[in-house]
Scaffold this motif. Structure first.
Motif, short mmCIF file in Angstrom:
data_model
loop_
_atom_site.label_atom_id
_atom_site.label_comp_id
_atom_site.label_asym_id
_atom_site.label_seq_id
_atom_site.Cartn_x
_atom_site.Cartn_y
_atom_site.Cartn_z
N LEU A 72 0.84 -1.18 0.00
CA LEU A 72 0.00 0.00 0.00
C LEU A 72 0.89 1.24 0.00
CD1 LEU A 72 -2.71 -1.07 2.61
CD2 LEU A 72 -2.75 -1.35 0.12
N GLN A 73 0.80 2.02 -1.07
CA GLN A 73 1.58 3.25 -1.18
C GLN A 73 0.69 4.46 -0.86
OE1 GLN A 73 3.11 2.34 -5.45
NE2 GLN A 73 4.64 3.65 -4.49
N ALA A 74 1.01 5.12 0.21
CA ALA A 74 0.41 6.41 0.57
C ALA A 74 -1.11 6.44 0.55
CB ALA A 74 0.97 7.51 -0.35
N PRO A 75 -1.77 5.50 1.24
CA PRO A 75 -3.23 5.61 1.36
C PRO A 75 -3.60 6.64 2.42
CG PRO A 75 -2.44 3.74 2.64
CD PRO A 75 -1.23 4.32 1.94
N ASP A 76 -4.69 7.36 2.20
CA ASP A 76 -5.23 8.18 3.27
C ASP A 76 -5.93 7.26 4.26
OD1 ASP A 76 -5.79 10.40 4.76
OD2 ASP A 76 -7.32 11.21 3.42
N ALA A 77 -6.12 7.73 5.48
CA ALA A 77 -6.74 6.90 6.50
C ALA A 77 -8.25 6.84 6.35
CB ALA A 77 -6.38 7.41 7.89
N LEU A 78 -8.88 7.95 5.90
CA LEU A 78 -10.34 8.07 5.84
C LEU A 78 -10.79 8.14 4.39
CD1 LEU A 78 -10.85 10.76 8.63
CD2 LEU A 78 -10.77 8.25 8.86
N MET A 79 -11.75 7.32 4.02
CA MET A 79 -12.17 7.27 2.63
C MET A 79 -12.76 8.59 2.15
SD MET A 79 -12.38 5.79 -0.25
CE MET A 79 -11.95 4.06 0.04
N PRO A 138 -10.18 3.04 5.17
CA PRO A 138 -9.12 2.06 4.92
C PRO A 138 -8.28 1.74 6.15
CG PRO A 138 -9.24 3.62 3.12
CD PRO A 138 -10.17 4.14 4.18
N VAL A 139 -8.06 2.72 7.02
CA VAL A 139 -7.21 2.50 8.18
C VAL A 139 -7.72 1.37 9.07
CG1 VAL A 139 -8.33 4.17 9.71
CG2 VAL A 139 -5.87 3.72 9.95
N ASP A 140 -9.01 1.07 8.98
CA ASP A 140 -9.60 0.01 9.80
C ASP A 140 -9.57 -1.36 9.11
OD1 ASP A 140 -10.30 1.88 11.80
OD2 ASP A 140 -12.16 2.38 10.73
N HIS A 141 -8.90 -1.44 7.96
CA HIS A 141 -9.00 -2.66 7.15
C HIS A 141 -7.65 -3.19 6.67
CE1 HIS A 141 -13.42 -2.60 6.87
NE2 HIS A 141 -13.28 -1.28 6.90
N THR A 142 -6.59 -2.96 7.44
CA THR A 142 -5.27 -3.40 6.98
C THR A 142 -4.58 -4.38 7.92
OG1 THR A 142 -4.26 -1.42 7.97
CG2 THR A 142 -4.85 -1.31 5.63
N ALA A 143 -5.22 -4.76 9.00
CA ALA A 143 -4.55 -5.59 10.02
C ALA A 143 -4.58 -7.08 9.70
CB ALA A 143 -5.17 -5.35 11.39
N ARG A 144 -5.51 -7.53 8.87
CA ARG A 144 -5.71 -8.97 8.67
C ARG A 144 -4.45 -9.70 8.24
NH1 ARG A 144 -6.68 -12.65 4.65
NH2 ARG A 144 -6.70 -11.11 2.96
N LEU A 145 -3.65 -9.08 7.40
CA LEU A 145 -2.50 -9.76 6.82
C LEU A 145 -1.21 -9.59 7.65
CD1 LEU A 145 -3.14 -8.99 3.06
CD2 LEU A 145 -3.39 -11.19 4.23
N GLY A 146 -1.28 -8.88 8.75
CA GLY A 146 -0.12 -8.78 9.64
C GLY A 146 1.12 -8.27 8.95
N ALA A 196 -1.70 6.67 12.37
CA ALA A 196 -2.97 5.94 12.46
C ALA A 196 -2.82 4.53 11.91
CB ALA A 196 -4.06 6.70 11.69
N TYR A 197 -2.11 4.38 10.81
CA TYR A 197 -1.89 3.05 10.26
C TYR A 197 -0.95 2.22 11.14
CZ TYR A 197 -4.43 3.66 5.88
OH TYR A 197 -5.42 3.81 4.94
N ALA A 198 0.04 2.87 11.73
CA ALA A 198 0.94 2.15 12.64
C ALA A 198 0.17 1.60 13.82
CB ALA A 198 2.06 3.08 13.11
N ALA A 199 -0.81 2.35 14.31
CA ALA A 199 -1.61 1.89 15.45
C ALA A 199 -2.56 0.77 15.05
CB ALA A 199 -2.39 3.06 16.03
N SER A 200 -3.13 0.86 13.85
CA SER A 200 -4.12 -0.14 13.44
C SER A 200 -3.47 -1.40 12.88
CB SER A 200 -5.06 0.45 12.39
OG SER A 200 -4.38 0.73 11.18
N SER A 201 -2.24 -1.30 12.38
CA SER A 201 -1.54 -2.45 11.78
C SER A 201 -0.11 -2.52 12.30
CB SER A 201 -1.56 -2.32 10.25
OG SER A 201 -2.87 -2.29 9.76
#
Length: 283
Positions: free
Chosen positions: A178-185, A213-221, A242-247
């Protein structure tokens, strides 16, 4: 505000030739077989239930492969000033096809074509875009040669945001970059298209509850690689945090001198990540 780039349909080419920036017309081949195997770039149309079909490139090695023997990648492009469509990752897909990888590169629709209008219709368009990309994944996974346990996803900007939503809901994706996604759609819709502020902005962002998106990246570890740029005008430290905290288990590359478009060093790193995750030869 941003433009689409016209593309030429390419037929049979060599991986080395297209990666180097060369062009070819349908049926063109080199007289002598190069070290890398020939690659086919097909212009395909993917049906999507209840929607217009999606135009995509299907990139794969020439010839037959054993059933379920080959890795695959779904590539989701950004919304930018150049390569603002399926062309963004074409050279990478061609290069990987020379190593036996199958790829589909679909065109995105929203917000590349229609502008957000600030209503619940924007939410429907987001959901429709996820469904369209899922149809592209269906097309890729349906290939006889593709190993269903080795399908990766690569996305940039909106492509990364949609990729996160797709990968979290579809366990066929086994790794992603994932390259440079924003956290909120809805954030960029509100800021750049609608110029919403205060309560109006807050109420609009609530519409996308469950689609951030920030709530949907943890599944793959640790099978997720984030690529961030230090000179990114659109993504700041708050989004990275935010992504570091969620994943927390995800791998992270940070390019201090890159902007939102990224450069060749990021390309080399994501290809190395894909090679590791998909079990590709090192050379």
């Amino acid at each position: 505000m941003r433009r689409r780039v016209g593309l030429m349909v390419v037929g049979m080419v060599t991986a080395a030739g297209l990666v180097a920036g060369g062009t070819a017309t349908a049926g063109t081949q080199t007289a002598k077989r190069p070290a890398q195997q020939h690659v086919v770039v097909e212009d395909i149309t993917i049906p999507v239930p209840g929607q217009d079909p999606v135009q995509a490139w299907y990139v794969h090695p020439a010839g037959e492969a054993k059933k379920h023997s080959a890795p695959a990648v779904l590539w989701l492009h950004w919304l930018g000033e150049i390569n603002n469509d399926r062309s963004e990752y074409l050279s990478e897909a061609v290069g990987l096809a020379g190593k036996g990888v199958y790829s589909v590169l679909p065109n995105g629709y929203f917000p590349w074509v229609p502008n957000p209008d600030g209503t619940t219709g924007d939410v429907t368009l987001v959901e429709n875009q996820v469904a369209a990309f899922r149809s592209a994944l269906d097309r890729l996974a349906s290939e006889r040669a593709v190993d269903p346990t080795r399908i990766a996803l690569v996305g940039h900007d909106y492509g990364a945001m949609y990729g996160a939503l797709l990968a979290d809901s579809d366990d066929r994706i086994s790794a992603m970059v994932l390259q440079a996604p924003d956290a909120l759609m809805g954030n960029w819709f509100a800021q750049f298209w609608l110029q919403l502020e205060g309560d109006a902005r807050t109420q609009y962002l609530v519409l996308f509850d469950g689609l951030d998106p920030v709530d949907h990246t943890a599944r793959l570890g640790d099978r997720v690689l984030f690529q961030w740029a230090g000179r990114d005008d659109f993504i700041g430290q708050d989004v990275r945090d935010a992504y570091a905290a969620s994943s927390p288990d995800a791998q992270v590359d940070f390019y201090e001198r890159n902007d939102h478009e990224f450069r060749d060093d990021a390309r080399a790193d994501r290809l190395a990540f894909l090679a590791d995750q998909l079990g590709l030869p090192s050379s």
